[in-house]
Enzyme design. Structure first.
Site, PDB file in Angstrom:
ATOM      1  N   ASN A   1       0.848  -1.192   0.000  1.00 57.64           N
ATOM      2  CA  ASN A   1       0.000   0.000   0.000  1.00 57.64           C
ATOM      3  C   ASN A   1       0.889   1.249   0.000  1.00 57.64           C
ATOM      4  OD1 ASN A   1       0.567   0.747   2.873  1.00 57.64           O
ATOM      5  ND2 ASN A   1      -0.285  -1.296   3.150  1.00 57.64           N
TER       6      ASN A   1
ATOM      7  N   LYS B   1       8.654 -16.174 -11.688  1.00 60.61           N
ATOM      8  CA  LYS B   1       7.801 -15.073 -12.146  1.00 60.61           C
ATOM      9  C   LYS B   1       6.543 -15.616 -12.839  1.00 60.61           C
ATOM     10  CE  LYS B   1       7.847 -10.896 -14.866  1.00 60.61           C
ATOM     11  NZ  LYS B   1       8.264 -10.386 -16.158  1.00 60.61           N
TER      12      LYS B   1
ATOM     13  N   PRO C   1      -3.266 -12.231  10.152  1.00 57.27           N
ATOM     14  CA  PRO C   1      -3.707 -11.971  11.522  1.00 57.27           C
ATOM     15  C   PRO C   1      -3.765 -10.463  11.768  1.00 57.27           C
ATOM     16  CG  PRO C   1      -1.442 -12.777  11.466  1.00 57.27           C
ATOM     17  CD  PRO C   1      -1.960 -12.873  10.069  1.00 57.27           C
ATOM     18  N   ASP C   2      -4.618 -10.044  12.690  1.00 57.18           N
ATOM     19  CA  ASP C   2      -4.682  -8.627  13.057  1.00 57.18           C
ATOM     20  C   ASP C   2      -3.722  -8.408  14.235  1.00 57.18           C
ATOM     21  OD1 ASP C   2      -5.480  -6.146  14.353  1.00 57.18           O
ATOM     22  OD2 ASP C   2      -7.122  -6.171  12.898  1.00 57.18           O
ATOM     23  N   ILE C   3      -2.629  -7.707  13.969  1.00 56.33           N
ATOM     24  CA  ILE C   3      -1.567  -7.563  14.976  1.00 56.33           C
ATOM     25  C   ILE C   3      -2.065  -6.749  16.171  1.00 56.33           C
ATOM     26  CG2 ILE C   3       0.787  -6.701  15.373  1.00 56.33           C
ATOM     27  CD1 ILE C   3       1.213  -7.089  12.287  1.00 56.33           C
TER      28      ILE C   3
ATOM     29  N   PHE D   1      -4.327   3.141  14.600  1.00 61.84           N
ATOM     30  CA  PHE D   1      -4.612   4.177  13.612  1.00 61.84           C
ATOM     31  C   PHE D   1      -5.678   3.628  12.667  1.00 61.84           C
ATOM     32  CE2 PHE D   1      -1.636   7.858  13.236  1.00 61.84           C
ATOM     33  CZ  PHE D   1      -1.031   7.705  14.469  1.00 61.84           C
TER      34      PHE D   1
ATOM     35  N   LYS E   1     -11.603  -4.060  18.288  1.00 60.40           N
ATOM     36  CA  LYS E   1     -10.245  -4.530  18.618  1.00 60.40           C
ATOM     37  C   LYS E   1      -9.925  -4.344  20.096  1.00 60.40           C
ATOM     38  CE  LYS E   1      -8.657  -3.404  13.933  1.00 60.40           C
ATOM     39  NZ  LYS E   1      -7.555  -3.585  13.011  1.00 60.40           N
TER      40      LYS E   1
END
Ligand code: CTP
Length: 405
Positions: A210, A289, A305-307, A323, A341
């Site tokens: 991103n 490739k 996983p969501d850290i 954030f 969370k």
């Protein structure tokens, strides 16, 4: 007692008309209890006599890399270690370029390269030189490396023209230096910050990632360090250098980031998750490739996983801050993530559109809690990080000094 008492401040003076103001800065620092040493460049000596600075500082002035004559000589390495803070005022365009390039061909540039102290510069030059893209790129480089850029002020200049390029007045520089040490709000605490994007490889050439530059996370790490915390940074791939004084662990994927966080988080008081972690990764990583044989191509992705949620879900979690990067309804979305969370504080920022913060030096943040919001407004990432760290510190202390906590 002033907050500068006992602080070792090295004042660097480079060759500009504003060099005469450095004597006033040195005098004010000493009045506020700082221990001051002065290092001058060869051209600074053309503008102000070393004897003047020696008289106001009460110390021999340093101007040569090999200072072998004086009995009180300190080697450049000793001086670099001695300093808690370096402030170069005035900083000419030439000095700024040399600092950005990492040159070490005179005493002051060598000191700046050899120190772990925080470095601040107060630029002073003609406004056209200041606006020149070369100078602006050098300033951006230094800012990214954690150098504090103080000014310049706008007004009439020695050359008779008007514009940005005047050195910030010594009184304002002193105020800034004092504010840096007023803020020891995180002394004795340990802070772990994640920053930057992650990279999930599809094949040896391509990957999912991103637009995060890491600038906001690095600024938070630097601000926490300045607030007195012991700080560790875990960074995805970025073009930024590790902030001086912040051990930095470089990772690539979300799984790497989770392992690095797991290895460090148990001793941490505050966890700030600024990283833009990829939510998904390719199910398979091709070792060769991928070729464009097929007319269409389906990519199978699996959830990462969501850290942040993993850290907040520990049996004894640190104070956790997340954030939320949102294109729509940032406050409502941030509050939803705060609750889902189970974190202590969520920081909302709007992404997309012309004010998108990706890669820029400024941002706009809103702190979101279950019942309230605090708008920190728009500002440089450095200034916002400093403000955010203050807000985190006050909430941390309120939570853990409350009866029964
Ligand atoms: N985060 C994380 N691990 C992930 C995804 C996100 O630790 N796998 C953290 C981020 O560092 C940030 C917060 O969670 O502090 C919110 O990230 P964001 O990308 O805004 O939201 P997501 O939870 O990924 O939700 P969505 O993509 O659906 O908006």
């Amino acid at each position: 007692m002033s907050s500068l008492s006992g602080r070792c401040v090295l004042v660097g003076v480079t060759g500009g008309i504003a060099a005469y103001k450095s004597a006033d800065l040195v005098r004010r620092l000493i009045e506020h209890g700082a221990m001051v040493r002065v290092a001058m460049t060869a051209s600074a000596v053309q503008f102000i006599s070393p004897l003047t600075l020696q008289s106001v500082s009460g110390q021999p002035v340093h101007d040569a890399l090999l200072d072998i004559d004086s009995e009180t000589a300190m080697s450049h390495i000793e001086l670099a270690r001695w300093a808690d803070q370096i402030i170069v005022a005035p900083a000419t365009a030439d000095f700024i370029a040399r600092l950005a390039t990492g040159l070490a061909d005179d005493l002051l540039s060598t000191l700046c390269l050899a120190t772990q102290a925080q470095i601040a510069i107060a630029p002073a030059m003609n406004h056209v030189m200041w606006d020149n893209p070369a100078t602006q790129e050098n300033i951006a480089t230094l800012r990214d490396r954690g150098v504090d850029i103080l000014g310049p002020d706008t007004g009439s200049q020695a050359c008779g023209e008007t514009g940005p390029g005047r050195m910030v007045e010594p009184e304002a520089l002193l105020r800034w230096l004092t504010s840096q040490t007023d803020d020891q709000l995180l002394t004795g605490l340990s802070v772990l910050v994640t920053a930057g994007p992650t990279w999930e490889a599809l094949d040896p050439v391509r990957g999912l990632t991103n637009q995060s530059s890491g600038k906001m996370g690095y600024a938070v790490a630097i601000a926490a360090l300045k607030a007195g915390a012991k700080v560790n940074l875990i960074s995805g791939p970025t073009a930024l250098s590790s902030p001086p004084g912040v051990p930095t662990c470089r990772v690539t994927t979300a799984l790497d980031m989770l392992s690095a966080v797991d290895a460090q988080v148990s001793d941490v008081d505050i966890f700030v998750s600024v990283a833009a972690v990829s939510d998904y990764r390719p199910e398979a990583h091709q070792t060769q490739k991928i070729k464009k044989h097929a007319a269409s191509f389906n990519l199978e992705l699996v959830r990462n996983p969501d850290i942040l949620a993993t850290v907040a879900g520990r049996s004894s979690p640190p104070f956790t801050v997340g954030f939320a990067a949102e294109t729509d309804e940032p406050v409502a979305q941030a509050r939803r993530k705060l609750e889902a969370k189970k974190v202590d504080l969520m920081v909302a920022n709007q992404v997309g559109g012309e004010n998108s913060p990706f890669g820029r030096d400024d941002n706009a943040l809103i702190l979101v809690e279950s019942q309230s919001e605090t708008d920190l407004g728009r500002g440089s990432k450095q200034a916002l990080a400093q403000c955010l760290v203050r807000e985190i510190a006050s909430r941390y202390h309120a939570k853990y000094s409350a009866p029964g906590s």
